[in-house]
Design a protein around this motif. Structure first.
Motif, PDB file in Angstrom:
ATOM      1  N   GLY A 186       4.639  -6.984 -11.302  1.00 47.77           N
ATOM      2  CA  GLY A 186       3.580  -7.991 -11.583  1.00 47.77           C
ATOM      3  C   GLY A 186       2.891  -8.991 -10.485  1.00 47.77           C
ATOM      4  N   ASP A 187       1.851  -9.402 -10.896  1.00 49.21           N
ATOM      5  CA  ASP A 187       1.275 -10.618 -10.057  1.00 49.21           C
ATOM      6  C   ASP A 187       1.971 -11.485  -9.264  1.00 49.21           C
ATOM      7  N   HIS A 188       1.696 -11.815  -8.033  1.00 53.39           N
ATOM      8  CA  HIS A 188       2.382 -12.713  -7.390  1.00 53.39           C
ATOM      9  C   HIS A 188       3.866 -12.773  -7.521  1.00 53.39           C
ATOM     10  N   THR A 189       4.481 -11.711  -7.219  1.00 50.70           N
ATOM     11  CA  THR A 189       6.053 -11.718  -6.993  1.00 50.70           C
ATOM     12  C   THR A 189       6.127 -11.389  -5.630  1.00 50.70           C
ATOM     13  N   TRP A 190       7.530 -11.933  -5.317  1.00 54.70           N
ATOM     14  CA  TRP A 190       8.239 -11.954  -3.981  1.00 54.70           C
ATOM     15  C   TRP A 190       9.298 -11.034  -3.877  1.00 54.70           C
ATOM     16  N   ILE A 191       9.614 -10.180  -2.979  1.00 55.62           N
ATOM     17  CA  ILE A 191      10.837  -9.467  -2.991  1.00 55.62           C
ATOM     18  C   ILE A 191      11.464  -9.859  -1.424  1.00 55.62           C
ATOM     19  N   GLY A 192      12.682 -10.533  -1.185  1.00 56.58           N
ATOM     20  CA  GLY A 192      12.955 -10.964  -0.234  1.00 56.58           C
ATOM     21  C   GLY A 192      13.624  -9.755   0.575  1.00 56.58           C
ATOM     22  N   GLU A 193      13.895 -10.183   1.955  1.00 55.06           N
ATOM     23  CA  GLU A 193      14.400  -9.689   3.184  1.00 55.06           C
ATOM     24  C   GLU A 193      15.883  -8.881   2.419  1.00 55.06           C
ATOM     25  N   GLY A 194      15.942  -7.675   2.664  1.00 57.05           N
ATOM     26  CA  GLY A 194      17.202  -6.780   2.412  1.00 57.05           C
ATOM     27  C   GLY A 194      17.318  -6.769   0.989  1.00 57.05           C
ATOM     28  N   THR A 203       3.391   0.890  -9.402  1.00 53.86           N
ATOM     29  CA  THR A 203       2.333  -0.235 -10.046  1.00 53.86           C
ATOM     30  C   THR A 203       2.609  -1.366  -9.612  1.00 53.86           C
ATOM     31  N   ILE A 204       1.686  -1.816  -8.546  1.00 52.88           N
ATOM     32  CA  ILE A 204       2.052  -3.181  -7.804  1.00 52.88           C
ATOM     33  C   ILE A 204       0.640  -4.114  -8.263  1.00 52.88           C
ATOM     34  N   GLY A 205       1.084  -5.329  -8.659  1.00 53.03           N
ATOM     35  CA  GLY A 205      -0.054  -6.206  -9.005  1.00 53.03           C
ATOM     36  C   GLY A 205      -0.795  -6.925  -7.667  1.00 53.03           C
ATOM     37  N   GLU A 206      -1.552  -7.885  -7.932  1.00 52.07           N
ATOM     38  CA  GLU A 206      -1.951  -8.662  -6.995  1.00 52.07           C
ATOM     39  C   GLU A 206      -1.249  -9.819  -6.400  1.00 52.07           C
ATOM     40  N   LEU A 243      17.308   4.207 -10.132  1.00 56.81           N
ATOM     41  CA  LEU A 243      17.282   5.720 -10.655  1.00 56.81           C
ATOM     42  C   LEU A 243      16.546   5.802 -11.997  1.00 56.81           C
ATOM     43  N   GLU A 244      16.410   4.567 -12.710  1.00 58.55           N
ATOM     44  CA  GLU A 244      15.542   4.563 -13.531  1.00 58.55           C
ATOM     45  C   GLU A 244      14.662   3.440 -13.436  1.00 58.55           C
ATOM     46  N   PRO A 245      13.608   3.213 -14.293  1.00 52.76           N
ATOM     47  CA  PRO A 245      12.496   2.089 -14.082  1.00 52.76           C
ATOM     48  C   PRO A 245      13.155   0.674 -13.991  1.00 52.76           C
ATOM     49  N   VAL A 246      12.366   0.060 -12.907  1.00 51.24           N
ATOM     50  CA  VAL A 246      12.767  -1.309 -12.651  1.00 51.24           C
ATOM     51  C   VAL A 246      11.338  -1.989 -12.980  1.00 51.24           C
ATOM     52  N   THR A 247      11.274  -2.869 -13.843  1.00 54.91           N
ATOM     53  CA  THR A 247      10.137  -3.753 -14.087  1.00 54.91           C
ATOM     54  C   THR A 247      10.265  -5.116 -13.716  1.00 54.91           C
ATOM     55  N   LEU A 248       9.448  -5.626 -12.678  1.00 52.81           N
ATOM     56  CA  LEU A 248       9.485  -6.932 -12.236  1.00 52.81           C
ATOM     57  C   LEU A 248       8.129  -7.556 -13.001  1.00 52.81           C
ATOM     58  N   GLY A 249       8.134  -8.653 -13.545  1.00 51.72           N
ATOM     59  CA  GLY A 249       6.950  -9.429 -14.205  1.00 51.72           C
ATOM     60  C   GLY A 249       6.043 -10.012 -13.242  1.00 51.72           C
ATOM     61  N   ALA A 250       5.323 -10.895 -13.639  1.00 56.54           N
ATOM     62  CA  ALA A 250       4.450 -11.790 -12.571  1.00 56.54           C
ATOM     63  C   ALA A 250       5.267 -13.038 -12.279  1.00 56.54           C
ATOM     64  N   HIS A 251       5.133 -13.663 -11.082  1.00 58.39           N
ATOM     65  CA  HIS A 251       5.701 -14.660 -10.487  1.00 58.39           C
ATOM     66  C   HIS A 251       7.210 -14.536 -10.507  1.00 58.39           C
ATOM     67  N   VAL A 252       7.864 -13.448 -10.293  1.00 52.02           N
ATOM     68  CA  VAL A 252       9.304 -13.187 -10.247  1.00 52.02           C
ATOM     69  C   VAL A 252       9.606 -13.339  -8.755  1.00 52.02           C
ATOM     70  N   CYS A 253      10.779 -14.052  -8.442  1.00 52.19           N
ATOM     71  CA  CYS A 253      11.299 -13.948  -7.022  1.00 52.19           C
ATOM     72  C   CYS A 253      12.735 -13.246  -7.244  1.00 52.19           C
ATOM     73  N   VAL A 254      12.434 -12.104  -6.244  1.00 51.23           N
ATOM     74  CA  VAL A 254      13.861 -11.507  -6.003  1.00 51.23           C
ATOM     75  C   VAL A 254      14.296 -11.847  -4.687  1.00 51.23           C
ATOM     76  N   ALA A 269       0.969  -1.239  -0.120  1.00 50.55           N
ATOM     77  CA  ALA A 269      -0.063   0.116   0.209  1.00 50.55           C
ATOM     78  C   ALA A 269       0.832   1.257   0.158  1.00 50.55           C
ATOM     79  N   LEU A 270       1.966   1.240   0.823  1.00 46.82           N
ATOM     80  CA  LEU A 270       3.102   2.353   0.577  1.00 46.82           C
ATOM     81  C   LEU A 270       3.551   2.701  -0.590  1.00 46.82           C
ATOM     82  N   LEU A 271       3.912   1.588  -1.052  1.00 45.94           N
ATOM     83  CA  LEU A 271       4.530   1.811  -2.385  1.00 45.94           C
ATOM     84  C   LEU A 271       3.602   2.402  -3.483  1.00 45.94           C
ATOM     85  N   ARG A 272       2.234   1.795  -3.448  1.00 48.58           N
ATOM     86  CA  ARG A 272       1.178   2.373  -4.383  1.00 48.58           C
ATOM     87  C   ARG A 272       0.918   3.721  -4.121  1.00 48.58           C
ATOM     88  N   ALA A 273       0.991   3.928  -2.986  1.00 49.04           N
ATOM     89  CA  ALA A 273       0.833   5.482  -2.441  1.00 49.04           C
ATOM     90  C   ALA A 273       1.742   6.507  -2.983  1.00 49.04           C
TER      91      ALA A 273
END
Length: 178
Positions: free
Chosen positions: A74-82, A52-55, A88-99, A44-48
């Motif tokens: 994108g939808d159902h993506t995970w971004i891990g601790e740390g 653009t954050i998926g479901e 500085l430029e756009p980062v686009t993560l697709g659906a079902h991505v794991c960082v 919610a904070l990122l969206r605010a």
């Protein structure tokens, strides 16, 4: 010879006012990164702040995002601790991505050949189903293809084709399950 006092922000647009930037830094460093902040509140904070954050997105604690308004997830993506999205430029993560934990996606760099050390920034795209493993680094201008894997602890400085594993000693195709 390097002339660092000649460095300028030429060609780099932060995308929001200094007030919004300061407000984001205050929120990120107090609530957003905290272990007690629920993942849904982080989303919610990122969206605010313009992301653009998926479901079904899961963002763990200690994640850093430089500029939310330059982030698409994108939808159902995970971004891990740390993990650190130094966008500085756009980062686009697709659906079902794991960082994974402590991975770094860095869209900024400098021109080491220029005396003024000017910026050489470029966006990063991580396509659907890809995995950026723990402590891996993805550098500016790179596209990680669908279902590709950047192995733990490695640095990726050029595009990675879909269904490919990037390791410290080279790239290998990823077997597709039958």
């Amino acid at each position: 010879m390097r002339n660092l006092p000649a460095f300028t922000l030429a060609g780099y647009e932060k995308g929001r006012s200094k007030l919004v930037q300061a407000l984001w830094f205050a929120v990120m460093n107090t609530l957003f990164m905290a272990w007690f902040c629920p993942a849904r509140v982080r989303v919610a904070l990122l969206r605010a702040f313009g992301a653009t954050i998926g479901e079904g997105v899961l963002i763990r604690h200690r994640v850093r995002v430089l500029w939310p308004w330059k982030l698409t997830v994108g939808d159902h993506t995970w971004i891990g601790e740390g993990a650190w999205l130094l966008n500085l430029e756009p980062v686009t993560l697709g659906a079902h991505v794991c960082v994974s934990q402590e991975a770094l996606l860095c869209t900024g760099s400098h021109d080491h050949r220029a005396a003024d050390f000017r910026y050489r920034n470029a966006p990063i795209t991580v396509e659907d189903g890809a995995w950026i493993a723990a402590r891996a680094t993805v550098l500016a201008g790179v596209t990680v293809g669908r279902h590709a894997v950047v192995a733990a602890g490695t640095t990726l400085h050029r595009d990675l084709p879909e269904l490919t594993l990037h390791t410290a000693d080279g790239r290998r195709p990823i077997p597709v399950p039958a």
